[in-house]
Design a protein around this motif. Structure first.
Motif, PDB file in Angstrom:
ATOM      1  N   LEU A 129      33.050  28.529  44.889  1.00  0.00           N
ATOM      2  CA  LEU A 129      32.717  27.124  44.642  1.00  0.00           C
ATOM      3  C   LEU A 129      32.220  26.985  43.214  1.00  0.00           C
ATOM      4  CD1 LEU A 129      32.152  24.193  45.767  1.00  0.00           C
ATOM      5  CD2 LEU A 129      29.834  25.024  46.236  1.00  0.00           C
ATOM      6  N   ARG A 130      32.936  26.246  42.397  1.00  0.00           N
ATOM      7  CA  ARG A 130      32.505  26.039  41.010  1.00  0.00           C
ATOM      8  C   ARG A 130      31.492  24.914  40.917  1.00  0.00           C
ATOM      9  NH1 ARG A 130      36.720  24.784  36.183  1.00  0.00           N
ATOM     10  NH2 ARG A 130      36.682  27.036  35.887  1.00  0.00           N
ATOM     11  N   GLN A 131      31.740  23.781  41.593  1.00  0.00           N
ATOM     12  CA  GLN A 131      30.850  22.629  41.519  1.00  0.00           C
ATOM     13  C   GLN A 131      30.750  21.977  42.895  1.00  0.00           C
ATOM     14  OE1 GLN A 131      31.402  19.985  37.829  1.00  0.00           O
ATOM     15  NE2 GLN A 131      33.438  20.884  38.061  1.00  0.00           N
ATOM     16  N   THR A 132      29.546  21.607  43.293  1.00  0.00           N
ATOM     17  CA  THR A 132      29.390  20.803  44.501  1.00  0.00           C
ATOM     18  C   THR A 132      29.892  19.390  44.261  1.00  0.00           C
ATOM     19  OG1 THR A 132      27.458  22.111  45.134  1.00  0.00           O
ATOM     20  CG2 THR A 132      27.740  19.986  46.221  1.00  0.00           C
ATOM     21  N   PHE A 133      29.632  18.870  43.065  1.00  0.00           N
ATOM     22  CA  PHE A 133      30.117  17.549  42.696  1.00  0.00           C
ATOM     23  C   PHE A 133      31.044  17.704  41.491  1.00  0.00           C
ATOM     24  CE2 PHE A 133      25.899  16.768  44.604  1.00  0.00           C
ATOM     25  CZ  PHE A 133      26.326  16.041  45.714  1.00  0.00           C
ATOM     26  N   GLY A 134      32.306  17.872  41.758  1.00  0.00           N
ATOM     27  CA  GLY A 134      33.314  18.013  40.717  1.00  0.00           C
ATOM     28  C   GLY A 134      34.075  16.717  40.519  1.00  0.00           C
ATOM     29  N   PRO A 135      35.383  16.789  40.263  1.00  0.00           N
ATOM     30  CA  PRO A 135      36.178  15.574  40.085  1.00  0.00           C
ATOM     31  C   PRO A 135      36.059  14.634  41.289  1.00  0.00           C
ATOM     32  CG  PRO A 135      37.434  17.495  39.393  1.00  0.00           C
ATOM     33  CD  PRO A 135      36.178  18.011  40.034  1.00  0.00           C
ATOM     34  N   GLN A 136      35.886  13.374  41.004  1.00  0.00           N
ATOM     35  CA  GLN A 136      35.697  12.322  42.014  1.00  0.00           C
ATOM     36  C   GLN A 136      34.468  12.574  42.880  1.00  0.00           C
ATOM     37  OE1 GLN A 136      37.710   9.874  41.295  1.00  0.00           O
ATOM     38  NE2 GLN A 136      38.703  11.297  39.864  1.00  0.00           N
ATOM     39  N   SER A 137      33.476  13.267  42.294  1.00  0.00           N
ATOM     40  CA  SER A 137      32.214  13.566  42.983  1.00  0.00           C
ATOM     41  C   SER A 137      32.431  14.369  44.263  1.00  0.00           C
ATOM     42  CB  SER A 137      31.448  12.268  43.298  1.00  0.00           C
ATOM     43  OG  SER A 137      31.126  11.584  42.120  1.00  0.00           O
ATOM     44  N   GLN A 138      33.519  15.129  44.311  1.00  0.00           N
ATOM     45  CA  GLN A 138      33.833  15.999  45.432  1.00  0.00           C
ATOM     46  C   GLN A 138      33.723  17.462  44.988  1.00  0.00           C
ATOM     47  OE1 GLN A 138      34.996  15.000  48.907  1.00  0.00           O
ATOM     48  NE2 GLN A 138      33.594  13.522  47.993  1.00  0.00           N
ATOM     49  N   PRO A 139      33.631  18.395  45.925  1.00  0.00           N
ATOM     50  CA  PRO A 139      33.534  19.807  45.537  1.00  0.00           C
ATOM     51  C   PRO A 139      34.775  20.267  44.762  1.00  0.00           C
ATOM     52  CG  PRO A 139      32.950  19.511  47.839  1.00  0.00           C
ATOM     53  CD  PRO A 139      33.520  18.214  47.378  1.00  0.00           C
ATOM     54  N   GLU A 140      34.553  21.226  43.873  1.00  0.00           N
ATOM     55  CA  GLU A 140      35.653  21.896  43.194  1.00  0.00           C
ATOM     56  C   GLU A 140      35.550  23.386  43.490  1.00  0.00           C
ATOM     57  OE1 GLU A 140      37.679  22.608  38.792  1.00  0.00           O
ATOM     58  OE2 GLU A 140      35.584  21.969  38.945  1.00  0.00           O
ATOM     59  N   ASN A 141      36.589  23.937  44.095  1.00  0.00           N
ATOM     60  CA  ASN A 141      36.659  25.353  44.424  1.00  0.00           C
ATOM     61  C   ASN A 141      37.757  26.019  43.601  1.00  0.00           C
ATOM     62  OD1 ASN A 141      34.911  25.872  47.071  1.00  0.00           O
ATOM     63  ND2 ASN A 141      35.883  23.864  47.283  1.00  0.00           N
ATOM     64  N   ILE A 142      37.564  27.306  43.319  1.00  0.00           N
ATOM     65  CA  ILE A 142      38.550  28.073  42.563  1.00  0.00           C
ATOM     66  C   ILE A 142      39.196  29.088  43.504  1.00  0.00           C
ATOM     67  CG2 ILE A 142      38.963  29.480  40.528  1.00  0.00           C
ATOM     68  CD1 ILE A 142      37.830  26.670  39.973  1.00  0.00           C
ATOM     69  N   PHE A 143      40.514  29.109  43.510  1.00  0.00           N
ATOM     70  CA  PHE A 143      41.225  30.113  44.281  1.00  0.00           C
ATOM     71  C   PHE A 143      40.939  31.505  43.706  1.00  0.00           C
ATOM     72  CE2 PHE A 143      43.821  26.465  45.528  1.00  0.00           C
ATOM     73  CZ  PHE A 143      44.098  26.743  46.861  1.00  0.00           C
ATOM     74  N   GLY A 144      41.122  32.536  44.529  1.00  0.00           N
ATOM     75  CA  GLY A 144      40.969  33.905  44.051  1.00  0.00           C
ATOM     76  C   GLY A 144      41.893  34.186  42.876  1.00  0.00           C
ATOM     77  N   TYR A 145      41.412  35.014  41.948  1.00  0.00           N
ATOM     78  CA  TYR A 145      42.172  35.295  40.724  1.00  0.00           C
ATOM     79  C   TYR A 145      42.135  36.782  40.442  1.00  0.00           C
ATOM     80  CZ  TYR A 145      43.629  35.139  35.833  1.00  0.00           C
ATOM     81  OH  TYR A 145      44.304  35.329  34.637  1.00  0.00           O
ATOM     82  N   ASP A 146      43.299  37.336  40.081  1.00  0.00           N
ATOM     83  CA  ASP A 146      43.319  38.723  39.646  1.00  0.00           C
ATOM     84  C   ASP A 146      44.176  38.846  38.391  1.00  0.00           C
ATOM     85  OD1 ASP A 146      45.810  38.355  40.757  1.00  0.00           O
ATOM     86  OD2 ASP A 146      45.642  39.950  42.229  1.00  0.00           O
ATOM     87  N   GLN A 147      43.861  39.852  37.592  1.00  0.00           N
ATOM     88  CA  GLN A 147      44.528  40.040  36.307  1.00  0.00           C
ATOM     89  C   GLN A 147      44.643  41.521  36.007  1.00  0.00           C
ATOM     90  OE1 GLN A 147      43.656  37.266  33.075  1.00  0.00           O
ATOM     91  NE2 GLN A 147      43.336  38.988  31.686  1.00  0.00           N
ATOM     92  N   ILE A 148      45.786  41.906  35.442  1.00  0.00           N
ATOM     93  CA  ILE A 148      46.041  43.287  35.050  1.00  0.00           C
ATOM     94  C   ILE A 148      46.226  43.339  33.537  1.00  0.00           C
ATOM     95  CG2 ILE A 148      47.589  45.262  35.267  1.00  0.00           C
ATOM     96  CD1 ILE A 148      48.286  44.290  38.063  1.00  0.00           C
ATOM     97  N   ASP A 149      45.483  44.227  32.880  1.00  0.00           N
ATOM     98  CA  ASP A 149      45.593  44.443  31.444  1.00  0.00           C
ATOM     99  C   ASP A 149      45.946  45.903  31.189  1.00  0.00           C
ATOM    100  OD1 ASP A 149      44.665  41.814  31.196  1.00  0.00           O
ATOM    101  OD2 ASP A 149      42.584  42.474  31.067  1.00  0.00           O
ATOM    102  N   LEU A 150      46.748  46.141  30.168  1.00  0.00           N
ATOM    103  CA  LEU A 150      47.170  47.491  29.810  1.00  0.00           C
ATOM    104  C   LEU A 150      46.958  47.732  28.332  1.00  0.00           C
ATOM    105  CD1 LEU A 150      50.640  47.632  31.660  1.00  0.00           C
ATOM    106  CD2 LEU A 150      48.442  48.488  32.502  1.00  0.00           C
ATOM    107  N   SER A 151      46.720  48.985  27.974  1.00  0.00           N
ATOM    108  CA  SER A 151      46.668  49.354  26.566  1.00  0.00           C
ATOM    109  C   SER A 151      47.090  50.808  26.418  1.00  0.00           C
ATOM    110  CB  SER A 151      45.260  49.158  25.990  1.00  0.00           C
ATOM    111  OG  SER A 151      44.347  50.063  26.573  1.00  0.00           O
ATOM    112  N   ALA A 152      47.636  51.118  25.257  1.00  0.00           N
ATOM    113  CA  ALA A 152      48.047  52.492  24.961  1.00  0.00           C
ATOM    114  C   ALA A 152      47.944  52.710  23.469  1.00  0.00           C
ATOM    115  CB  ALA A 152      49.480  52.746  25.440  1.00  0.00           C
ATOM    116  N   SER A 153      47.646  53.939  23.066  1.00  0.00           N
ATOM    117  CA  SER A 153      47.573  54.262  21.650  1.00  0.00           C
ATOM    118  C   SER A 153      48.122  55.657  21.407  1.00  0.00           C
ATOM    119  CB  SER A 153      46.124  54.171  21.134  1.00  0.00           C
ATOM    120  OG  SER A 153      45.316  55.174  21.723  1.00  0.00           O
TER     121      SER A 153
END
Length: 928
Positions: free
Chosen positions: A855-879
């Motif tokens: 839950l990001r905000q209890t009162f978000g857009p239109q004074s309603q809750p704003e929730n964020i879906f699950g997020y995943d990210q993959i990063d790579l590096s090599a040298s």
């Protein structure tokens, strides 16, 4: 898929502790629990009052050396501290320091345009985490108090520590954590040294390659009594992001569900349906400068400075359909009361749904600098005193355009479908969106702001080494902070912004061209136009004479518009306005006393630290009061209204408070391999500065989205009682497992109190912050780190680390409760997994970061809750190291091109789906 990822992360049970300490808590020669000085040695943590007599060079070569150093630091630290070093930052594909910090257990990153902007620690968001640069509070260009990491390149930082448990000598403000960022010192090494890198970055959202260039040059004499250092960074990014959004959902709307003209349902409908494409150019320039001077064995003086500037040019094209609930019919509703589909009644030439062709800009011109001086004086062999003073300033100036030209949907019945192609909302049965013969002028405005933040700070810290019985040392100090936050609101003068509201004037087709974009997999075309040409037409007789009629009131309205337009230099340029502007001034006085102890329980060694910090804050807020005298409804547009205000009146308010903040840290080395820690403290986070302002502002969106927003200078700070416990088992110099638990009892939680208020027949939802709630936050952290040195070559080059953080609260968000006004926002489980291979000249790393829905905000857009879906990210590096002075590297950020998604009270009520972008870099590093 989420379950599988959670299971993998939980089994691996641990984190980027691989990155979590090569610059971390203390050197072996330092007293336990030492706080980094403003002039630290890379790879070492020193006492703020210890001077360079406690520091020593730490040479780190390769990933394994960093891991071994990390574990030794972890073993010597009393409290809970994780950290990363310049080497780790350089080896990860990180756009800024926030991206690097997310590798630490319990740390997750909040992103804007795919780049880290703030951090959340153990579920507590950016406003709960104090960020210090070289132990000094750094100003921020944003309207609040939290630091914006996206303006600070990781190339300028040599290390960062995240203090999860508190100490009395740590500057107050971080219930979640205290983060200390460090820049390099010229006397870290003797002689002349240079390190630099140059790379080309490809962004898949724009298919462009842009440069990233950085360098550090330092010189110190042989005995390291005098040195100079300078560093610089140039980082450019060109990107194009698209999103589909609804601007939130309006609840409890009575609509005609079957087309019989009877409104009989209380449902939630989307405020709009928008298809957006944004093209941006971001340029970041920064640098540091430092001088060290050691005139005697008992005195060291340092001067340092940081400057960073971020400029953004951003242009948005949007196709939008703004919903009027009164014209909805034939709605299909699910069990949550969500309109999954509905039809909109056909428009007429003067009312009904329009396809809006929107052009907007969102530029940024932010710059931050800090200048500081530090002196470490060995008054006696047992007494050291550190004097430190700093000045920091941030500015951001931005004027934004927002122009709307629309076409009424005459003769058709537009149909909204929530689950369209690809599971995204869509609208059908509409007129062609590229018809240049039908557009009408609607609304045009330019808004802006000027943010200013100035911090003056001075500290004195003293350490008395006692070494008597169980008492090792005493420490004490004082701090003074003066902070001034200024907000200037800007807007086009009335009546320029809404003179044409209601689509009152036909615009010539010659003003328009076609704009085509792929928005989340959909190829769309709508109208584009040059903003300057449109503004010129706004003031023409051909446009103005289409508004109103022949009545004297209509003539007077047209003449007033022309007078203001011409008096505003024939433009819609914004002007400063009192309403929404104001200043908050804070003076903070703090003092602390802390003692460090040590002894033995049989064969076990114990160390402890106890202290108390007292703080007093005086606050002065200035702003402007305004009275709403009238609201003029626009007969041509039921979703718009024109306010009439009284002249503004200056107002002021004062507030002050005093608190005692005790701390206790304890560590016992049960065996050579097993260590246990306990920590307790009381911490404080001051309210966001934007919440402390006096000014009040109105937003008019009839019939259901009118709001009033304002601040409250009498807010008390958040307070928390904290408890930490951890057990670490060391398997080898580079491997360990760890389990930790934490508990926070929070009070004075600030919520946005919402209540309906009536003004001239319209209902407004008033949002004003106040202290009202208590709540508990608790959780577990598990970590594991290992290198596979026991495997036969070449497999002995592999290593891994992982972490999982579980966070819970006594306050649970229940989407079925429409009257729930308080939640602990931002809480979510997180996990990180890092795999690496290092053998000879080759290094390869992969990092996986996951954050559960929250839950990001209890009162978000239109004074309603704003929730964020699950997020995943993959990063790579090599040298690949060519020789001792040259290496080549490649980095990939967001390998799978993960998207950001948010929703309102229920998952089907989509708020936005937007790109984050994949970035690939290829470059070279050189050092001598």
């Amino acid at each position: 898929m989420i379950y599988v990822r959670r299971t993998i992360a939980a089994l691996l049970a641990g984190s980027a502790i691989m990155v979590a300490a090569s610059a971390s808590a203390q050197t072996a020669n330092d007293q336990p629990g030492g706080l980094p000085s403003s002039q630290p040695t890379p790879g070492a943590q020193v006492d703020p009052a210890a001077g360079d007599g406690a520091a020593e060079d730490v040479v780190v070569t390769g990933i394994r050396a960093s891991l071994a150093d990390a574990l030794e630091i972890k073993r010597q630290t009393i409290g809970v501290v994780d950290a990363i070093s310049a080497k780790d930052i350089g080896q990860f594909p990180d756009a800024n320091i926030a991206e690097s910090l997310q590798r630490i257990t319990g740390v997750s990153v909040d992103r804007v345009n795919g780049e880290g902007r703030g951090i959340t620690v153990r579920g507590l968001g950016p406003e709960f985490n104090t960020v210090l640069l070289n132990n000094r509070l750094l100003s921020t260009e944003a309207g609040g108090r939290s630091f914006s990491f996206d303006i600070l390149s990781s190339e300028l930082i040599t290390g960062a520590e995240v203090y999860k448990s508190s100490e009395a000598r740590l500057q107050e403000g971080g219930i979640g954590s205290t983060v200390i960022l460090r820049t390099a010192r010229p006397t870290d090494r003797a002689g002349l040294h240079f390190a630099g890198s140059a790379a080309g970055r490809h962004d898949n959202t724009s298919d462009r390659i842009t440069p990233v260039v950085s360098g550090v040059l330092s010189w110190s004499n042989a005995d390291r009594t005098f040195g100079v250092l300078a560093s610089g960074i140039y980082d450019k990014r060109i990107f194009s992001l698209s999103n589909i959004s609804t601007d939130g959902w309006i609840p409890d709307q009575n609509v005609d569900s079957n087309g019989d003209g009877v409104k009989d349902l209380r449902i939630a409908v989307p405020r709009t349906l928008n298809f957006t494409s944004t093209n941006s150019r971001r340029e970041r320039i920064g640098g540091t400068f430092a001088v060290d001077f050691v005139p005697s064995d008992r005195l060291k003086i340092g001067i340092d400075a940081l400057y960073t500037q971020q400029k953004v040019q951003s242009r948005t094209n949007q196709l939008g359909f703004y919903t009027d609930p009164d014209r909805i019919t034939r709605a299909t509703v699910n069990g949550n009361g969500t309109a999954t589909s509905f039809t909109v009644l056909p428009a007429t030439s003067s009312s009904g749904l329009a396809a809006d062709n929107i052009v907007a800009t969102n530029p940024q011109n932010a710059r931050t600098y800090q200048i500081g001086a530090n002196a470490v004086w060995d008054a006696t062999d047992n007494l050291k005193v550190v004097f430190d003073a700093a000045h920091s300033n941030s500015r951001d100036a931005s004027d934004q355009l927002f122009y709307v030209v629309g076409t009424r949907e005459v003769g058709v019945t537009p149909t909204f479908q929530l689950d369209g192609p690809g599971g995204l909302p869509t609208i059908t049965n509409i007129l062609p969106t590229d018809d240049k013969s039908a557009p009408r002028l609607h609304c045009c405005s330019e808004r802006g702001y000027r943010y200013g933040d100035t911090i003056n700070q001075g500290t004195v810290d003293a350490t008395w080494t006692v070494n008597s019985g169980i008492l090792d040392k005493l420490q004490g100090g004082v701090l003074f902070t003066n902070r001034k936050k200024t907000t200037v609101s800007r807007e086009s003068p009335d009546p320029l912004g809404c003179f044409y509201c209601g689509y009152l004037a036909v615009a010539p087709g010659s003003l328009f061209t076609n704009f085509s974009a792929n928005v989340q997999g959909r190829d769309l075309t709508w109208l584009d136009y040059n903003a300057a040409s449109l503004v010129q037409y706004y003031g023409s007789a051909a446009a103005v004479n289409q508004v109103g009629g022949t009545s004297q009131s209509a003539i007077d309205a047209r003449n007033r518009f022309l007078a203001v337009y011409q008096g505003n230099n024939n433009s819609l340029d914004p002007i400063d306005r009192d309403r929404g502007s104001g200043t908050v001034r804070e003076n903070t006085y703090a003092a602390y006393l802390q003692a460090t102890f040590g002894g033995n329980f049989g064969d076990s060694r114990w160390t402890g630290m106890a202290g108390v910090r007292v703080i007093h804050t005086d606050l002065l807020a200035t702003g402007y009061s305004v009275t709403l005298l009238n609201i003029i409804q626009n007969p041509a547009d039921p979703t718009a209204a024109v306010p009439v205000y009284s002249p503004t009146v200056p107002v002021t308010a004062n507030n002050s408070y005093t608190y005692f903040l005790p701390t206790l840290n304890f560590r016992v080395d049960i065996t050579d391999r097993l260590t246990a820690r306990l920590a307790g403290s009381r911490t404080l986070t001051r309210p966001t500065l934007s919440r402390l302002g006096l000014s009040q502002d109105f937003t008019f969106r009839p019939p259901n989205s009118n709001t009033i927003s304002g601040g409250n200078p009498y807010l008390k700070p958040f307070l928390a009682w904290n408890a930490d416990a951890s057990v670490d088992y060391y398997l080898s110099k580079t491997s360990y497992v760890s389990l930790a638990g934490f508990y926070k009892k929070l009070e004075n939680f600030i919520i946005s109190g919402q209540q309906p208020e009536q003004y001239f027949g319209l209902t407004f939802i008033a949002n004003r912050p106040y202290n009202a709630q208590k709540g508990d936050v608790y959780g577990l952290e598990a970590a594991v780190q290992t290198t596979f040195d026991f495997l036969p070559a070449p497999f002995d080059g592999f290593g891994a680390s992982a972490n999982y953080t579980l966070v819970r609260s006594s306050i649970r968000f229940d989407p079925s409760l429409s009257n729930q006004t308080f939640n602990v926002e931002g809480l979510s489980d997180t996990a990180n997994v890092v795999l690496f291979y290092e053998k000879g000249a080759v290094q390869v790393r992969g990092a996986y970061n996951w954050r559960a829905p929250f839950l990001r905000q209890t009162f978000g857009p239109q004074s309603q809750p704003e929730n964020i879906f699950g997020y995943d990210q993959i990063d790579l590096s090599a040298s690949l190291r060519a020789n001792e002075n040259l290496s080549f590297f490649t980095e990939v950020l967001n390998l799978t091109n993960a998207k950001f998604k948010s929703y309102s009270r229920f998952e089907e009520r989509l708020i936005t789906v937007s790109d984050q972008g994949r970035r690939i870099s290829l470059g070279a590093r050189v050092n001598f």
